[in-house]
Design a protein around this motif. Structure first.
Motif, mmCIF file in Angstrom:
data_model
loop_
_atom_site.group_PDB
_atom_site.id
_atom_site.type_symbol
_atom_site.label_atom_id
_atom_site.label_comp_id
_atom_site.label_asym_id
_atom_site.label_seq_id
_atom_site.Cartn_x
_atom_site.Cartn_y
_atom_site.Cartn_z
ATOM 1 N N MET A 1 34.430 -7.872 -1.901
ATOM 2 C CA MET A 1 34.050 -9.180 -1.355
ATOM 3 C C MET A 1 33.615 -10.092 -2.499
ATOM 4 O O MET A 1 33.177 -9.638 -3.542
ATOM 5 N N SER A 2 33.705 -11.405 -2.307
ATOM 6 C CA SER A 2 33.269 -12.332 -3.336
ATOM 7 C C SER A 2 31.749 -12.320 -3.403
ATOM 8 O O SER A 2 31.075 -12.129 -2.397
ATOM 9 N N SER A 3 31.184 -12.531 -4.593
ATOM 10 C CA SER A 3 29.757 -12.285 -4.788
ATOM 11 C C SER A 3 28.882 -13.425 -4.274
ATOM 12 O O SER A 3 27.685 -13.272 -4.145
ATOM 13 N N ASN A 4 29.474 -14.598 -3.980
ATOM 14 C CA ASN A 4 28.624 -15.707 -3.556
ATOM 15 C C ASN A 4 28.530 -15.862 -2.036
ATOM 16 O O ASN A 4 28.044 -16.845 -1.529
ATOM 17 N N ARG A 5 28.975 -14.854 -1.316
ATOM 18 C CA ARG A 5 28.903 -14.915 0.139
ATOM 19 C C ARG A 5 27.979 -13.791 0.622
ATOM 20 O O ARG A 5 27.963 -12.702 0.068
ATOM 21 N N ARG A 6 27.163 -14.086 1.641
ATOM 22 C CA ARG A 6 26.302 -13.035 2.201
ATOM 23 C C ARG A 6 27.167 -12.032 2.951
ATOM 24 O O ARG A 6 27.985 -12.419 3.778
ATOM 25 N N PRO A 7 26.965 -10.740 2.671
ATOM 26 C CA PRO A 7 27.745 -9.735 3.397
ATOM 27 C C PRO A 7 27.453 -9.798 4.896
ATOM 28 O O PRO A 7 26.322 -10.065 5.316
ATOM 29 N N ARG A 8 28.492 -9.570 5.669
ATOM 30 C CA ARG A 8 28.365 -9.599 7.124
ATOM 31 C C ARG A 8 28.474 -8.152 7.614
ATOM 32 O O ARG A 8 29.497 -7.497 7.431
ATOM 33 N N ILE A 9 27.366 -7.669 8.205
ATOM 34 C CA ILE A 9 27.248 -6.246 8.532
ATOM 35 C C ILE A 9 27.097 -6.063 10.051
ATOM 36 O O ILE A 9 26.200 -6.647 10.667
ATOM 37 N N ALA A 10 27.947 -5.237 10.621
ATOM 38 C CA ALA A 10 27.840 -4.920 12.057
ATOM 39 C C ALA A 10 26.868 -3.764 12.252
ATOM 40 O O ALA A 10 26.829 -2.846 11.433
ATOM 41 N N ALA A 11 26.089 -3.819 13.336
ATOM 42 C CA ALA A 11 25.199 -2.695 13.654
ATOM 43 C C ALA A 11 25.377 -2.332 15.121
ATOM 44 O O ALA A 11 25.334 -3.204 15.996
ATOM 45 N N LEU A 12 25.588 -1.051 15.372
ATOM 46 C CA LEU A 12 25.833 -0.613 16.752
ATOM 47 C C LEU A 12 25.543 0.875 16.878
ATOM 48 O O LEU A 12 25.489 1.595 15.877
ATOM 49 N N GLY A 13 25.320 1.321 18.112
ATOM 50 C CA GLY A 13 25.037 2.739 18.279
ATOM 51 C C GLY A 13 25.049 3.182 19.729
ATOM 52 O O GLY A 13 24.848 2.382 20.656
ATOM 53 N N LEU A 14 25.315 4.465 19.889
ATOM 54 C CA LEU A 14 25.279 5.118 21.198
ATOM 55 C C LEU A 14 24.432 6.365 20.985
ATOM 56 O O LEU A 14 24.864 7.308 20.336
ATOM 57 N N HIS A 15 23.210 6.285 21.478
ATOM 58 C CA HIS A 15 22.152 7.193 21.054
ATOM 59 C C HIS A 15 21.834 8.177 22.160
ATOM 60 O O HIS A 15 21.350 7.789 23.203
ATOM 61 N N HIS A 16 22.076 9.453 21.905
ATOM 62 C CA HIS A 16 21.699 10.433 22.932
ATOM 63 C C HIS A 16 21.515 11.810 22.347
ATOM 64 O O HIS A 16 22.285 12.238 21.497
ATOM 65 N N GLU A 17 20.480 12.481 22.831
ATOM 66 C CA GLU A 17 20.260 13.884 22.498
ATOM 67 C C GLU A 17 20.636 14.649 23.754
ATOM 68 O O GLU A 17 19.992 14.510 24.795
#
Ligand SMILES: [Zn+2]
Length: 505
Positions: A1-17
């Motif tokens: 990615m180019s260094s002058n742009r803020r990285p765009r990060i996805a966050a997601l989850g399916l949480h189960h024990e």
């Protein structure tokens, strides 16, 4: 990615024990209502609302986004209380929506996967590995993926193969969810910026760490975690983790696992993982089991205690590990032996409804608890006065296990029995992780002789500070410490301590 742009990060989850021995199937309905979090399925801004001010993994992602200057896009998070195998519909719908959002709102510079690590679905026994594989398929080989896991994860090679790094809690009780999440973000962002090239290795010695030995503040786990920290400081090692494992998921990867990530040097990662695994293997007998009292021994001890409360950890009805939450084994013994002043929760929506229709101040006689199956005791016949009725929502701002904050008992009622016990009858399977559960309905657990806390480790941060003594009570149930009482079909063989002839390496 180019260094002058803020990285765009996805966050997601399916949480189960997933407790594959539990009497409760885990359905879409189970995810819609959860005792652990008020909104079982959260999307977008709802995630920020429910986690920013908590101490969960997502809270750590939010903190890291501010600190490391990236755009965090919270997409989807579904979590529900530990319970039985996830049915096909629930998995298809939840995983389907997650992957649709990931695809639809991309492209991404990186992905944060917030998984528990011991989830089992009807179709995918390694559900977390499947989520990792699907995520990789959506974003392709060049977008880094870092997955955070609970210390009870049963870590699989599939999870390792389809991620760039795994970061596992290092404490049990889980007090570092937020801190580990920040570490995960640090690894992810350095990878996104091309500063590091993570390569990982997994080592799975054939051993189970028994539930009674899993508190990381005490030996033998204290030394195991020190080894993880030592491994993390080795040259070229970027991160080291271990999974204690979750013994009630009947899957091939059930058991302890050791994991290391090195910067471009796969041999360094493999050496570190093997070193940790070997050291734990040498302690396998100490890590397998620890002494616990019988119910009768525990009640006698509490009755003789000079001061209270004696906090009894109900091992077999460990709600946080997928049991019924309605075990009456300790209550019945306490009544039989004439012990006074016991307080506990019992999940019994039917009894709650009786209390509600009788109303506050009414005296009623009814059967409570022991209704799920025969493993958690018989229903107990009690007469008592309904003291309080509540919608069951409560909040705890202090650090609790895994950093949850907004809890839900469901509709609930306090019953004071004629033989001097206090029962908080609840509708959800919320664990006993917070004293606010009692305080929110006017109960002060410090004032009782006996407090029953259903669980082994998760109740400790809340109850250790008020306990004159804490006792491990070896009750039966869906989370019995006696693993030989379960009929495993999918676990590895040989596996210590089931097969004492197991060998490693
Ligand atoms: Zn856990």
């Amino acid at each position: 990615m180019s260094s002058n742009r803020r990285p765009r990060i996805a966050a997601l989850g399916l949480h189960h024990e997933t407790n594959t021995f539990s009497s409760f199937a885990t359905t879409l309905e189970s995810f819609k209502s959860s005792g652990l979090q008020r909104e079982g399925i959260q999307r977008g801004e709802k995630i920020a609302e429910m986690h920013r001010e908590a101490s969960t993994t997502f809270a750590g992602y939010f903190a890291a986004a501010d600190r490391y200057d990236f755009d965090l896009v919270p997409l989807f998070f579904a979590a529900t209380d530990p319970s039985g195998t996830i049915d096909r519909d629930a998995f298809d719908l939840l995983a389907g929506e997650m992957m649709f959002m990931l695809q639809d709102q991309g492209p991404w510079d990186g992905v944060l996967l917030n998984q528990m690590g011991a989830a089992v679905s009807d179709v995918f026994r390694d559900m977390d590995g499947e989520i990792a594989a699907r995520t990789r398929a959506v974003v392709g080989p060049n977008v880094p993926i870092v997955m955070t896991l609970d210390l009870h994860a049963n870590i699989s090679q599939k999870m390792v193969t389809h991620t760039d790094a795994l970061v596992v809690y290092r404490t049990n009780p889980h007090m570092d969810a937020r801190e580990r999440a920040v570490e995960a973000c640090d690894l992810l962002l350095r990878t996104v910026r091309g500063e590091i090239r993570p390569v990982a290795a997994l080592e799975m010695p054939p051993m189970v760490i028994g539930i009674l030995c899993q508190d990381t503040r005490e030996e033998p786990m204290l030394s195991v975690i020190r080894d993880v920290e030592d491994a993390a400081r080795r040259p070229k090692i970027l991160h080291a983790s271990m999974g204690e494992g979750y013994p009630w998921a009947d899957v091939p990867e059930m058991g302890a696992a050791f994991y290391a990530v090195a910067d471009g040097d796969v041999q360094a990662a493999a050496d570190a993982a093997r070193w940790m695994a070997q050291r734990a293997w040498e302690r396998r007998s100490d890590l397998a089991t620890a002494p616990a009292l019988s119910v009768r021994q525990a009640v006698y001890r509490a009755m003789k205690a000079a001061t209270g409360p004696t906090v009894m950890l109900d091992v077999g009805d460990n709600i946080g590990a997928g049991s019924a939450g309605d075990s009456t084994l300790i209550l019945a013994e306490a009544r039989k032996l004439g012990a006074k002043g016991l307080v506990q929760t019992l999940r019994d929506p039917e009894a709650v409804a009786r209390c509600v229709s009788a109303g506050v101040g009414a005296e009623i006689t009814l059967e409570v608890g022991g209704k799920t199956d025969r493993r958690h005791g018989e229903p107990v016949n009690v007469t008592g006065v309904v003291k309080t009725i509540s919608d069951g929502k409560f909040e705890d701002r202090s650090p609790v296990h895994a950093g949850w904050r907004y809890f839900d008992n469901g509709l609930c009622a306090v019953l004071e029995t004629s033989d001097d016990h206090t029962l908080l009858l609840v509708s959800t399977r919320v664990g006993n992780m917070s004293r606010k559960q009692f305080n929110s309905v006017g109960i002060i657990p410090e004032e009782y002789r006996i407090v029953v806390a259903k669980g082994v480790v998760s109740p400790r941060p809340a109850y250790q500070p008020i306990a004159a003594e804490m006792l491990l009570v070896n009750t039966g149930g869906a989370t019995s410490a006696d693993l030989n009482s379960f009929n495993y079909r999918h676990r590895r063989r040989p596996l210590f301590p089931f097969e004492t002839y197991a060998r490693y390496p």
